[in-house]
Design a protein around this motif. Structure first.
Motif, PDB file in Angstrom:
ATOM      1  N   MET A 235       0.851  -1.188   0.000  1.00  0.00           N
ATOM      2  CA  MET A 235       0.000   0.000   0.000  1.00  0.00           C
ATOM      3  C   MET A 235       0.888   1.241   0.000  1.00  0.00           C
ATOM      4  N   THR A 237       0.528   5.736  -1.138  1.00  0.00           N
ATOM      5  CA  THR A 237      -0.372   6.765  -1.659  1.00  0.00           C
ATOM      6  C   THR A 237       0.313   7.746  -2.604  1.00  0.00           C
ATOM      7  N   TRP A 252      -6.142   6.982  -1.092  1.00  0.00           N
ATOM      8  CA  TRP A 252      -6.362   6.015  -0.022  1.00  0.00           C
ATOM      9  C   TRP A 252      -7.856   5.956   0.192  1.00  0.00           C
ATOM     10  N   ALA A 315       7.039  -0.711  -1.009  1.00  0.00           N
ATOM     11  CA  ALA A 315       5.637  -0.576  -1.399  1.00  0.00           C
ATOM     12  C   ALA A 315       5.465   0.605  -2.359  1.00  0.00           C
ATOM     13  N   ARG A 316       6.173   1.705  -2.075  1.00  0.00           N
ATOM     14  CA  ARG A 316       6.063   2.881  -2.951  1.00  0.00           C
ATOM     15  C   ARG A 316       6.633   2.592  -4.331  1.00  0.00           C
ATOM     16  N   THR A 319       4.371   0.199  -6.212  1.00  0.00           N
ATOM     17  CA  THR A 319       3.125   0.819  -6.651  1.00  0.00           C
ATOM     18  C   THR A 319       3.344   1.799  -7.800  1.00  0.00           C
ATOM     19  N   PHE A 320       4.427   2.574  -7.709  1.00  0.00           N
ATOM     20  CA  PHE A 320       4.577   3.679  -8.664  1.00  0.00           C
ATOM     21  C   PHE A 320       5.712   3.518  -9.671  1.00  0.00           C
ATOM     22  N   HIS A 322       7.080   0.205 -10.739  1.00  0.00           N
ATOM     23  CA  HIS A 322       7.223  -1.173 -11.254  1.00  0.00           C
ATOM     24  C   HIS A 322       8.387  -1.924 -10.647  1.00  0.00           C
ATOM     25  N   GLU A 377       3.412   9.995   3.296  1.00  0.00           N
ATOM     26  CA  GLU A 377       4.331   8.883   3.040  1.00  0.00           C
ATOM     27  C   GLU A 377       5.601   9.079   3.876  1.00  0.00           C
ATOM     28  N   THR A 382       3.235   4.533   4.714  1.00  0.00           N
ATOM     29  CA  THR A 382       2.043   5.380   4.737  1.00  0.00           C
ATOM     30  C   THR A 382       1.574   5.647   6.170  1.00  0.00           C
TER      31      THR A 382
END
Ligand SMILES: Cc1cc2nc3c(=O)[nH]c(=O)nc-3n(C[C@H](O)[C@H](O)[C@H](O)COP(=O)(O)OP(=O)(O)OC[C@H]3O[C@@H](n4cnc5c(N)ncnc54)[C@H](O)[C@@H]3O)c2cc1C
Ligand code: SF4
Ligand code: SF4
Ligand code: SF4
Ligand code: SF4
Lengths: 456, 291, 259
Positions: A235, A237, A252, A315-316, A319-320, A322, A377, A382
């Protein structure tokens, strides 16, 4: 036969926590429980009835390593609740402050984890406080990066630790042109250093990944290739900064979050039947000690879509950007990869900052009791704060902080690790345990979700 | 280094006057404070200075972080009421971005600064960034409403038309824009004084790098004490660069003797006040900050 | 070379901001560890899990009296340390933990938090939320001189530390109210303004030269009182500011120690 071993307290991270581990005959963790043992100061409860201006100042003091995240998430949750938009230049100062905090925190984390790692090509573990070269130059670089970051933070935010400049409605003060230039000069110096530091840390991490064994208390402990793997989701954001319920496209979702009680998550009473007095330094918990994680846990267990999730640099990046690697070392690698972005973010914001722009909203409503949330963040993931403000007073306040999200996820990630290196797994989350020590009201419905998870 | 129980430690004491015509025009005395800060700024000894500038009411000072010559000049002239100068000390190193802070202020403000330097309680980054301080002599200070009463009731002038105020020769002088001069006998002013000043044990800013005041020197000149290594460095450089005319303090009237006399009067009186505070109530003492 | 002292950091209910402040001496921190002090205990920086014997214990955070381990830790710390320092406002005055009132899961009984001085004798206070790195550094150097220095150095260190020892005796509560009660009400305030500068939450402004405190912002850290020149003013030490600053700077100069 399964035995129970316990490492308490765990070391080289913020706060107090412990590891209660069920291990097989080979010492491999079958089930791990990682829990906070830091007393519950009860920030969410003590916030009730206080002013919306004071509560974020108190929330900041939940953690001195990422106080910026708590200050900003707290303030922005208040702003989201009362419906207050802040001027652009105030936002830019907040982003600068945020990026500076991530920079200092990542550098500090380097100091905390390096003793687990080897100087590449040697059998010597790294002592970051050693006077020997090249370690002293590495330490000097880390301290300089931290100094740069903390100085930028104090100029933009009033203080490097527990920033005083942010307030509901914006910031108390904009910075002078001189201060702007000072921050830019520091960020540019930092950019060179963080590239060097990133390269160094990546080399050290890759070296570690290629090892078969690590030494703990004179014993060779096998290092699994899958150290720290888990099947939970991630997770995040934003790659930098965060999101709030005021955003056009909030990142979120309040309705996907559920809270369970530690009672439903952690082991019940157990008796320690494995002990290692040689475990550095001071040994593990004594045999025959009765432990009860579900009673002792001071943390909460939040879920997203009914599952624990991982938050933080990996996670960041997943998510953003790849980023596909998994496990303990992937977390380290992702963290180092965030270094340069901190400096670039600061420089970009400074380019856009108008030092004569206003930084306080003209109108700061007092709130009608609606819920607002803001996610920041933080360096370690998060940090979501939720606030209900009416007539300038806080009716209800909740903090879903990074390490709270990570406690249950990481507990799962311990499975398959030799217990002697379980601490390496938790340290990769850069835990900040004081933050994670509080618990939120739940309803009965949520408990069912939790019990199902336990069976799986 | 001379050490005197009333005048503090100092290396040199002279009578001096700025050579800067623009500064002298509006200076309280010899324009020492303003000239030194402007000089320090231009030499890179400081990045900016905390000064007492005019606030929202006539003759009400407010602390201000000046980063240009013009801004330092806007703080010229003594305003005989409280300017909480040191409230900006930390902010100067934060949003103002100063690494070398200059500070002007009265004796007790120098004490606050030095205490912050040695015992920095929630004053992170400040101790290393205090670059240069100029302290003023100070007999006593007043709340704003006292100055209003003295000027408007006792001296019968309107505050907004006052050009300069001054203490000296047993009187409080009020000069107006139109050249009018009213005086109030000193003894009428005492009741209006700030009470905290009555336990003040410093007259000549013993803890500043350089301290200055009007007493001891002729009109338009100032008495200057150079006190620290840092102060001496700046002073010698400024003299070499021709920023000041100086005269040996022994050669001017009324001279160091008067400074000494007033310092002694103030400090002995205030020591007595402290003594009285020890037996203020019935078996009750008031607090002594120096104990 | 004189012996290094044994320095420890004991973490109770604090936020670790105080410890970050210790580390924020940057090179000076490395220098202290190189030459003056061995860090024998600090859960956040070292793997030692049990409280050892210490010359100087820096205690961060207040004590939750419903938490058995915390109470044992502070007693153990007192027993095993020569000098106990309350590091920061939580340990000295309670700070934000003064607002705690329990009732929160998963340990709703954790209700009462006390500054360490309410449970043990404390030798030195370093107030501040967080305490300034420079003050921590000064106390560390002075503690070293007190324990390992020559006679002159011991005397200087004793004089320097005295007001911080007096603060430890004075009170275990801190608030803007201290300025009202013990400075303004006592006829001592001179409007210098430093209380406002020291306040970490900008709760103090000056109205017509005198402090106005916003009690709805004050977090009870006690910094304003500590910074006020009219709380304590030990002229004998403060008038030596230039020489003492040189001693401290000399002690922390980079490179090998020469003695
Ligand atoms: C309250 C007060 C009492 C004084 N009492 C005496 C005295 O008893 N005997 C004596 O010889 N001299 C006294 N002085 C000093 C004297 O009045 C002059 O300020 C001093 O000689 C400097 O003159 P100058 O020409 O060098 O200053 P200028 O170049 O005119 O500069 C004046 C400087 O004073 C500062 N200043 C002005 N008002 C205040 C204030 N309220 N608080 C803090 N700083 C301020 C400004 O920041 C500016 O830098 C007193 C000053 C003040 C403010
Ligand atoms: S008399 Fe002393 S306390 Fe009063 S303003 Fe002057 S220097 Fe400060
Ligand atoms: S005094 Fe401040 S920085 Fe220190 S532990 Fe308490 S809240 Fe954190
Ligand atoms: S620090 Fe003390 S003397 Fe100075 S203004 Fe504040 S209360 Fe008054
Ligand atoms: S007013 Fe500020 S400095 Fe004083 S105790 Fe309260 S929070 Fe601390």
């Amino acid at each position: 036969m399964t035995k129970v071993v316990e490492i308490s307290p765990t070391t080289r991270h913020e706060g107090h926590s412990k590891l209660t581990l069920k291990v097989n005959d080979e010492g491999i963790v079958e089930r791990g429980d990682w829990l906070s043992t830091t007393p519950v100061r009860g920030i969410e409860k003590l916030a009730i009835g206080k002013t919306m201006d004071q509560v974020p100042k108190i929330a900041s003091r939940v953690c001195g390593i990422c106080p910026i995240a708590h200050t900003l998430a707290g303030i922005e949750a208040m702003e989201a609740s009362i419906g207050c938009e802040i001027p652009t230049d105030a936002k830019l100062l907040r982003v600068i402050l945020h990026a500076a905090n991530r920079l200092h925190s990542h550098a500090l984390h380097n100091v905390l984890i390096l003793p687990d790692f080897y100087i590449p090509g040697t059998e010597t573990k790294i002592n970051p406080f050693s006077r020997e070269q090249p370690l002293r130059s590495v330490a000097a670089r880390i301290f300089r990066i931290r100094e740069i970051a903390q100085t930028i933070g104090s100029v933009a935010g009033g203080e490097a630790i527990h920033p005083s400049n942010p307030r509901v409605g914006g910031m108390y003060r904009n910075v002078s042109p001189r201060a702007k230039k000072k921050m830019a000069d520091l960020a540019k110096e930092g950019l060179v250093l963080v590239h060097e530091q990133m390269e160094f840390m990546l080399e050290v991490t890759r070296n570690m990944q290629n090892r078969e064994f690590v030494e703990v208390a004179g014993k060779q402990i096998p290092l699994p290739k899958t150290l720290g793997y888990h099947n939970q989701g991630v997770m995040a954001t934003a790659p930098m900064y965060g999101s709030s319920s005021l955003d056009e496209k909030p990142m979120w979702d309040f309705t996907r979050w559920k809270e369970t009680r530690p009672w439903d998550w952690y082991m019940g009473e157990e008796t320690i039947d494995l002990e290692d007095p040689s475990y550095p330094i001071g040994g593990t918990t004594k045999v025959d000690t009765r432990v009860n994680p579900r009673m002792e846990a001071c943390n909460t267990v939040p879920t997203y879509d009914g599952q624990p999730v991982e938050v933080g640099p990996r996670a960041r990046l997943a998510t953003f950007k790849h980023f596909a690697e998994k496990g303990t070392f992937a977390q380290h690698i992702a963290r180092q990869m965030e270094y340069p972005d901190c400096c670039y973010t600061i420089l970009n914001c400074l380019d856009n900052l108008d030092t004569s722009g206003k930084v306080l909203a003209d109108n700061i409503p007092l709130g009608n009791g609606s819920m607002g949330w803001a996610a920041n963040e933080a360096p370690r993931g998060t940090d979501v704060h939720l606030a209900w403000v009416k007539d300038g007073r806080v009716l209800r306040y909740e903090m879903l902080v990074p390490t709270t999200w990570n406690f249950p996820t990481c507990s799962r990630a311990l499975t398959g690790a030799p217990w002697q290196i379980a601490e390496m797994v938790i340290r990769a989350y850069d835990p900040c345990v004081s933050c994670a020590t509080h618990m939120i009201v739940v309803n009965e419905e949520d408990r069912v979700v939790a019990q199902k998870l336990m069976q799986w | 280094m001379i050490e005197d129980p009333y005048l503090g430690k100092y290396m040199t004491c002279v009578s001096a006057r700025s050579t800067d015509k623009e500064i002298l025009k509006k200076a309280q005395d010899g324009g020492i404070a303003t000239t030194l800060m402007v000089y320090a700024l231009e030499q890179g000894i400081i990045d900016g200075a905390i000064v007492a500038r005019e606030g929202d009411l006539p003759w009400k000072p407010r602390p201000f972080v000046a980063m240009t010559r013009e801004d330092i000049l806007k703080a010229q002239r003594a305003k005989y009421n409280i300017s909480p100068q040191i409230s900006w000390l930390k902010e100067a190193t934060r949003s103002f971005g100063l690494d070398k802070v200059g500070i002007t202020g009265v004796c007790c403000q120098m004490q606050a600064v030095r205490k912050a330097q040695l015992y920095p309680i929630n004053m992170r980054d400040v101790p290393g960034k205090i670059a240069f301080t100029v302290g003023l002599f100070c007999m006593v200070n007043f709340p704003y409403d006292s100055i209003q009463a003295l000027v408007e009731d006792h001296a019968n002038q309107s505050l907004s038309s006052v050009k300069k105020m001054e203490f000296g020769k047993g009187k409080f002088f009020v000069h107006t824009e139109r050249g009018n001069v009213s005086t109030v006998p000193l003894k009428e002013t005492h009741k209006y004084e700030q009470p905290g000043c009555h336990v003040c044990l410093d007259y000549v800013s013993n803890l500043a790098d350089i301290s200055t005041g009007s007493v001891g020197s002729p009109d338009g000149w100032s008495t200057v004490f150079v006190r620290t290594k840092k102060g001496n460095e700046v002073w010698l450089k400024a003299i070499a660069d021709g920023m000041f005319e100086t005269k040996p303090i022994e050669e001017v009237k009324p001279g160091l003797g008067l400074v000494m006399k007033l310092a002694k009067e103030k400090i002995d009186k205030n020591r007595k006040t402290l003594e009285e505070r020890r037996n203020f109530g019935v078996n009750k003492a008031l607090r002594d900050p120096y104990a | 070379m004189a012996n290094k002292i044994k320095l420890g950091h004991v973490h109770l209910s604090g936020c670790t901001g105080c410890l970050v402040s210790v580390a924020d001496n940057y090179q000076g921190f490395l220098k202290i560890l190189d030459d003056y002090a061995d860090l024998v205990y600090c859960l956040t920086l070292a793997d030692v899990r049990r409280i050892p014997e210490m010359d100087v214990a820096l205690v961060e955070g207040s004590v939750c009296i419903q938490n058995h381990e915390s109470v044992e830790d502070i007693k153990e710390t007192r027993k095993k340390s020569r000098i106990v320092v309350a590091l920061g406002s939580c340990a000295s005055y309670g700070n934000i933990t003064r607002f705690c009132r329990g009732g929160q899961h998963n340990q709703p009984q954790h209700e009462s938090y006390l500054p360490i001085g309410d449970l043990i004798d404390v030798d030195v206070y370093i107030p501040g939320c967080p305490p300034s790195p420079e003050l921590i550094r000064n106390v560390a150097v002075m503690a070293y001189l007190l324990l390992e220095g020559n006679e002159d150095q011991k005397a200087l260190a004793g004089r320097y530390l005295k007001p911080l020892m007096d603060l430890a005796k004075r009170s275990t509560t801190g608030c803007f109210c201290d300025l009202m009660n013990d400075v303004i009400n006592q006829g001592l305030c001179i409007g210098c303004g430093i209380c406002a500068a020291s306040c970490p939450v900008r709760a103090i402004t000056h109205e017509f030269g005198k402090p106005q405190g916003d009690l709805n912002l004050c977090i009870k850290c006690g910094s304003c009182y500590g910074a006020c020149p009219r709380s304590f003013f030990n002229s004998d030490v403060i008038s030596e500011f230039e020489a003492i600053n040189e001693i401290i700077a000399g002690a922390l100069k980079e490179g090998e120690r020469d003695d």
